[in-house]
Structure formats: C-alpha cells, structure tokens
Design an enzyme around this catalytic site. Structure first.
Site, mmCIF file in Angstrom:
data_model
loop_
_atom_site.group_PDB
_atom_site.id
_atom_site.type_symbol
_atom_site.label_atom_id
_atom_site.label_comp_id
_atom_site.label_asym_id
_atom_site.label_seq_id
_atom_site.Cartn_x
_atom_site.Cartn_y
_atom_site.Cartn_z
ATOM 1 N N CYS A 109 -6.166 1.802 5.858
ATOM 2 C CA CYS A 109 -6.777 0.549 6.296
ATOM 3 C C CYS A 109 -6.184 0.172 7.664
ATOM 4 C CB CYS A 109 -6.505 -0.544 5.261
ATOM 5 S SG CYS A 109 -4.782 -1.113 5.222
ATOM 6 N N GLU B 130 0.961 3.874 1.828
ATOM 7 C CA GLU B 130 1.448 4.270 3.156
ATOM 8 C C GLU B 130 2.631 3.419 3.596
ATOM 9 O OE1 GLU B 130 -3.178 4.291 3.580
ATOM 10 O OE2 GLU B 130 -1.678 3.336 2.298
ATOM 11 N N CYS C 259 -2.352 -0.407 7.573
ATOM 12 C CA CYS C 259 -1.570 0.821 7.432
ATOM 13 C C CYS C 259 -1.656 1.688 8.682
ATOM 14 C CB CYS C 259 -2.015 1.589 6.195
ATOM 15 S SG CYS C 259 -1.597 0.731 4.660
ATOM 16 N N HIS D 73 0.853 -1.187 0.000
ATOM 17 C CA HIS D 73 0.000 0.000 0.000
ATOM 18 C C HIS D 73 0.890 1.239 0.000
ATOM 19 C CE1 HIS D 73 -3.756 -2.097 1.907
ATOM 20 N NE2 HIS D 73 -3.206 -2.824 0.956
#
Length: 157
Positions: free
Chosen positions: A83, A55, A86, A53
C-alpha cells in the site's frame, strides 16, 4: 535461496496471518547475502495498530536487529503489492529490492494508486518486480475474503 523460496516463506507468513483472522499478507526481509533478517504477517487486529502491516513489521524488526534505520541492499518479499504507507516505508528504509506476488489495483501504492516510487518527492527508489507467485497469493486472498462474505451473509429463508 532464490526468489521463489523467499516468496514461499512470505506465503507461509500470510497463511499464519489468515489463521489469526488477519488479512493474509506476509513479508520476508533478507540481507544482500540472502540471510533472512525478519519475517512477519499482518497484525493490525491483534496489535490494535493500523500500521502493523507485514512490510512495516518486517522493516522494524530488521532495522532493530541491525541497529540502523537504513537497510541498504536488502530485499523485501511480500505477498501483496504494498500500500502507499508501506511503499513509503520501503523508500525510507532504503531497501534495494522489492518483490511482490499479487497486484493490488484498489489499494496498491507501487504499480497502482499513487505509484510512490514514481513521485518526485520519493528520494529512494528500490528496484521492484511484481507477479512472483502471483497465483498462490491471489488465491489465498480470494479464499480469505470469500469465506468472510459467506460467514457474514444473512440466513436464507
């Protein structure tokens, strides 16, 4: 630079992710003086890595560049509410501030879902704010997913 400028950078990363057929999420991580340490867009498909992801990639790059796992006082600008995975990475990295654009009622882990920073097991809680450039990020996500629904629709007739 100010928050909208960092979020504009994150939106540029999100657009680049969309161009790679990745979900359009972008992130920019800055140090306490406002210097950009890392920029990233989603890459789970490209890297065959479900943890890739935006992040996570930005946190990894910044931590590696600084040579330490904690990013005390740093700020992360991301185009979508993180999410749970993260959000936990943000806490583990000891980020001082999180700024996100669009809220994610289905998959978010900050304002929605498990609310990671509110859990008693979360040992570091960054300051956070959502809704910065929300409309731009939400439009990008909506158009990305709408195009995929149209592309995958069966032929009419």
């Amino acid at each position: 630079m100010d928050e909208p400028s960092f979020m504009d950078m994150a939106l540029a990363e999100a657009r680049a992710a969309a161009a790679r057929d990745e979900v359009p999420v972008g992130a920019v991580l800055v140090d306490p003086q406002g210097r950009v340490l890392a920029r990233a867009g989603n890459r789970p498909l490209e890297l065959a890595d479900p943890t890739a992801h935006a992040e996570i990639l930005a946190i990894r790059e910044a931590a590696k560049g600084l040579g330490r796992p904690r990013l005390d006082g740093c700020a992360l600008y991301v185009t979508l509410e993180p999410c749970p995975m993260c959000a936990q990475a943000i806490a583990l990295a000891h980020l001082g501030r999180l700024v996100f654009a669009a809220y994610d009622p289905k998959g978010g882990g900050v304002e929605h879902g498990p609310r990671i920073f509110d859990q008693p097991t979360c040992h570091h809680r960054p300051e956070w704010v959502g809704g910065v450039r929300e409309s731009a990020a939400a439009t990008l996500l909506r158009e990305f997913f709408q195009a995929r629904r149209i592309d995958s629709a069966p032929p009419l007739g």
